[in-house]
Write an enzyme that holds these catalytic residues in place. Sequence first.
Site, PDB file in Angstrom:
ATOM      1  N   HIS A  17       0.097  22.015   9.712  1.00 47.78           N
ATOM      2  CA  HIS A  17       1.200  21.409  10.486  1.00 47.78           C
ATOM      3  C   HIS A  17       2.482  21.430   9.641  1.00 47.78           C
ATOM      4  O   HIS A  17       2.663  20.578   8.767  1.00 47.78           O
ATOM      5  CB  HIS A  17       0.842  19.969  10.879  1.00 47.78           C
ATOM      6  CG  HIS A  17       1.834  19.339  11.800  1.00 47.78           C
ATOM      7  ND1 HIS A  17       1.458  18.657  12.943  1.00 47.78           N
ATOM      8  CD2 HIS A  17       3.189  19.276  11.792  1.00 47.78           C
ATOM      9  CE1 HIS A  17       2.532  18.207  13.572  1.00 47.78           C
ATOM     10  NE2 HIS A  17       3.603  18.571  12.876  1.00 47.78           N
ATOM     11  N   LEU A  20       9.501  24.448   9.712  1.00 51.16           N
ATOM     12  CA  LEU A  20      10.331  25.222   8.787  1.00 51.16           C
ATOM     13  C   LEU A  20      11.783  25.311   9.240  1.00 51.16           C
ATOM     14  O   LEU A  20      12.634  25.750   8.478  1.00 51.16           O
ATOM     15  CB  LEU A  20       9.782  26.649   8.644  1.00 51.16           C
ATOM     16  CG  LEU A  20       8.440  26.806   7.939  1.00 51.16           C
ATOM     17  CD1 LEU A  20       8.019  28.275   7.952  1.00 51.16           C
ATOM     18  CD2 LEU A  20       8.497  26.290   6.506  1.00 51.16           C
ATOM     19  N   ARG A  21      12.038  24.941  10.511  1.00 54.98           N
ATOM     20  CA  ARG A  21      13.383  25.104  11.091  1.00 54.98           C
ATOM     21  C   ARG A  21      13.771  26.586  11.083  1.00 54.98           C
ATOM     22  O   ARG A  21      12.917  27.455  11.087  1.00 54.98           O
ATOM     23  CB  ARG A  21      14.437  24.246  10.372  1.00 54.98           C
ATOM     24  CG  ARG A  21      14.013  22.827  10.055  1.00 54.98           C
ATOM     25  CD  ARG A  21      13.641  22.000  11.255  1.00 54.98           C
ATOM     26  NE  ARG A  21      13.425  20.604  10.870  1.00 54.98           N
ATOM     27  CZ  ARG A  21      12.663  19.768  11.548  1.00 54.98           C
ATOM     28  NH1 ARG A  21      12.017  20.140  12.630  1.00 54.98           N
ATOM     29  NH2 ARG A  21      12.535  18.522  11.149  1.00 54.98           N
ATOM     30  N   ASN A  45       9.095  23.516  17.459  1.00 53.98           N
ATOM     31  CA  ASN A  45      10.153  22.652  18.012  1.00 53.98           C
ATOM     32  C   ASN A  45      11.511  22.919  17.381  1.00 53.98           C
ATOM     33  O   ASN A  45      12.160  22.024  16.850  1.00 53.98           O
ATOM     34  CB  ASN A  45       9.770  21.165  17.862  1.00 53.98           C
ATOM     35  CG  ASN A  45       9.622  20.734  16.419  1.00 53.98           C
ATOM     36  OD1 ASN A  45       9.224  21.526  15.561  1.00 53.98           O
ATOM     37  ND2 ASN A  45       9.930  19.489  16.129  1.00 53.98           N
ATOM     38  N   LYS A 103       1.478  23.878  21.452  1.00 57.53           N
ATOM     39  CA  LYS A 103       1.796  22.510  21.024  1.00 57.53           C
ATOM     40  C   LYS A 103       2.350  21.696  22.185  1.00 57.53           C
ATOM     41  O   LYS A 103       3.288  22.132  22.856  1.00 57.53           O
ATOM     42  CB  LYS A 103       2.826  22.574  19.882  1.00 57.53           C
ATOM     43  CG  LYS A 103       3.290  21.217  19.352  1.00 57.53           C
ATOM     44  CD  LYS A 103       2.243  20.529  18.505  1.00 57.53           C
ATOM     45  CE  LYS A 103       2.565  19.086  18.201  1.00 57.53           C
ATOM     46  NZ  LYS A 103       3.423  18.880  17.048  1.00 57.53           N
ATOM     47  N   HIS A 140       1.034  16.096  19.964  1.00 52.82           N
ATOM     48  CA  HIS A 140       1.758  14.956  19.393  1.00 52.82           C
ATOM     49  C   HIS A 140       1.330  13.761  20.240  1.00 52.82           C
ATOM     50  O   HIS A 140       1.807  13.592  21.362  1.00 52.82           O
ATOM     51  CB  HIS A 140       3.273  15.186  19.460  1.00 52.82           C
ATOM     52  CG  HIS A 140       4.047  14.084  18.818  1.00 52.82           C
ATOM     53  ND1 HIS A 140       4.716  14.226  17.627  1.00 52.82           N
ATOM     54  CD2 HIS A 140       4.211  12.790  19.178  1.00 52.82           C
ATOM     55  CE1 HIS A 140       5.277  13.073  17.293  1.00 52.82           C
ATOM     56  NE2 HIS A 140       4.985  12.188  18.220  1.00 52.82           N
ATOM     57  N   HIS A 178      -1.105  14.623  13.054  1.00 46.71           N
ATOM     58  CA  HIS A 178      -0.592  13.528  12.210  1.00 46.71           C
ATOM     59  C   HIS A 178      -1.015  12.141  12.686  1.00 46.71           C
ATOM     60  O   HIS A 178      -0.184  11.306  13.043  1.00 46.71           O
ATOM     61  CB  HIS A 178       0.924  13.600  12.048  1.00 46.71           C
ATOM     62  CG  HIS A 178       1.704  13.941  13.309  1.00 46.71           C
ATOM     63  ND1 HIS A 178       1.525  13.283  14.483  1.00 46.71           N
ATOM     64  CD2 HIS A 178       2.645  14.881  13.536  1.00 46.71           C
ATOM     65  CE1 HIS A 178       2.336  13.797  15.391  1.00 46.71           C
ATOM     66  NE2 HIS A 178       3.026  14.779  14.839  1.00 46.71           N
ATOM     67  N   ASP A 252       2.863  17.904   8.003  1.00 42.63           N
ATOM     68  CA  ASP A 252       4.002  17.548   8.863  1.00 42.63           C
ATOM     69  C   ASP A 252       5.300  17.528   8.066  1.00 42.63           C
ATOM     70  O   ASP A 252       6.177  16.692   8.307  1.00 42.63           O
ATOM     71  CB  ASP A 252       3.762  16.204   9.569  1.00 42.63           C
ATOM     72  CG  ASP A 252       4.756  15.974  10.711  1.00 42.63           C
ATOM     73  OD1 ASP A 252       5.387  16.949  11.162  1.00 42.63           O
ATOM     74  OD2 ASP A 252       4.908  14.822  11.127  1.00 42.63           O
ATOM     75  N   HIS A 256      15.125  17.535   7.291  1.00 43.13           N
ATOM     76  CA  HIS A 256      16.349  17.204   8.032  1.00 43.13           C
ATOM     77  C   HIS A 256      17.481  17.134   7.017  1.00 43.13           C
ATOM     78  O   HIS A 256      17.283  16.593   5.923  1.00 43.13           O
ATOM     79  CB  HIS A 256      16.237  15.820   8.689  1.00 43.13           C
ATOM     80  CG  HIS A 256      15.309  15.785   9.861  1.00 43.13           C
ATOM     81  ND1 HIS A 256      15.655  16.262  11.100  1.00 43.13           N
ATOM     82  CD2 HIS A 256      14.046  15.331   9.981  1.00 43.13           C
ATOM     83  CE1 HIS A 256      14.643  16.098  11.947  1.00 43.13           C
ATOM     84  NE2 HIS A 256      13.646  15.548  11.279  1.00 43.13           N
TER      85      HIS A 256
HETATM   86  C1  NCD Z   1       8.994  16.184  13.233  1.00 47.34           C
HETATM   87  C2  NCD Z   1      10.268  17.011  13.177  1.00 47.34           C
HETATM   88  O1  NCD Z   1      11.266  16.512  12.641  1.00 47.34           O
HETATM   89  O2  NCD Z   1      10.278  18.145  13.669  1.00 47.34           O
HETATM   90  N1  NCD Z   1       9.322  14.813  12.939  1.00 47.34           N
HETATM   91  C3  NCD Z   1       8.479  13.847  12.544  1.00 47.34           C
HETATM   92  O3  NCD Z   1       8.930  12.703  12.382  1.00 47.34           O
HETATM   93  N2  NCD Z   1       7.217  14.082  12.294  1.00 47.34           N
HETATM   94  C4  NCD Z   1       8.347  16.380  14.560  1.00 47.34           C
HETATM   95  C5  NCD Z   1       6.977  15.787  14.706  1.00 47.34           C
HETATM   96  O4  NCD Z   1       6.007  16.345  14.218  1.00 47.34           O
HETATM   97  O5  NCD Z   1       6.891  14.730  15.325  1.00 47.34           O
HETATM   98 ZN    ZN Z   2       5.345  17.629  13.107  1.00 47.21          ZN
END
Ligand code: NCD
Ligand code: ZN
Length: 349
Positions: A17, A20-21, A45, A103, A140, A178, A252, A256
């Site tokens: 999980h 990578l953006r 996502n 997903k 999720h 997660h 996960d 950011h």
């Molecule tokens: C994840 C994200 O920022 O893409 N954020 C998080 O708090 N875990 C998305 C996710 O897995 O919920």
């Molecule tokens: Zn995630």
Amino acid sequence: MSKNIKKITITKPDDWHVHLRDNFILNRVINYTGQFYKRAIIMPNLYNPIVDCKKSIAYRDRILKSMKFNCKFQPLMTCYLTESTSIKELERGFYEKIFIAAKLYPIRSTTNSNKGIKKIDNVYFILKRMEEIGMPLLIHGEETDLNIDIYDRESKFIENTLKPLRLKFPKLKIVLEHITTKEAIDYIKENDPFYLSATITPHHLMFNRNDMLIHGIKPYFYCSPILKRKNHQIALRQAIARGDKHFFLGSDTAPHLDHHKINKTGQAGIFNAPSSLLAYITVFEEMNALNQFESFCSKNGPKFYNMPINKEKITFVRKPFKVIKKIQIGNNIIIPFLSGQTLNWSVYI
Ligand code: NCD
Ligand code: ZN
């Protein structure tokens, strides 16, 4: 195994999980995952989510091109499920190995989930086909009804959504991503791990909501699902320490930019790729369960996904490891999980 252990070698792990953006963030974060893990499931996502094969192939190429070293890292791609996902596209993606899984994000549950699922019944026809072809569904698992308390979102999801879903599609392969609660552990362990498994993050193993909310609020612990009470953290730690095969590594890691986290409405997500594996080994050692470390990191995941276990090995040594303080990206920074802290284990190179 005891605290006297100074060195430990295991099969190279996979991270099931990972976020990578894209573009400049991708370029800066990819090598942290590539350095520790052989394969990783890449979450879809993005701001423009990966909803079809074409987007996925192009994203995978960008990931591979962004790797600094010619290492043998393998990104495993996923399809972002929407209410208008085409079954044909999903099926083609799975058969052609473009997608390893799909997903499911409940709408507005987390980062970039505004194209997610409003009502799970609306995608039952897709899930039926996934069950038939053996395509895993990664969930999720949180209810998003605002009448439900944030700390109950996961347990209510299990009761209201997951249990009925499993009754309707008992052979659908599901990973509850997660997980954070005792309720999740208790429900999952009663089921066949071939059909229902779960990933656990290092931050949910190491911390609970007191760590986030006492002595000043800590935005770098803010993630979705949110950290829970200590009894839930203990349940997660005990599950991995007893070597339960339902649970495997999914960090996960979710980068950011700092100004998006430290904001009036700070974003959820913890960037743990620089230290995730060393954080996990720390927890296994604390639990006196280093003998279960390898199956959690390197065996239970491949078994669920019906993939071979990696041939490569990785060795850890008891030597202090200082986690990088920040990552510079142009004028921006990303602050990693455990920023500037020292862990007891390093990777032996
Ligand atoms: C994840 C994200 O920022 O893409 N954020 C998080 O708090 N875990 C998305 C996710 O897995 O919920
Ligand atoms: Zn995630």
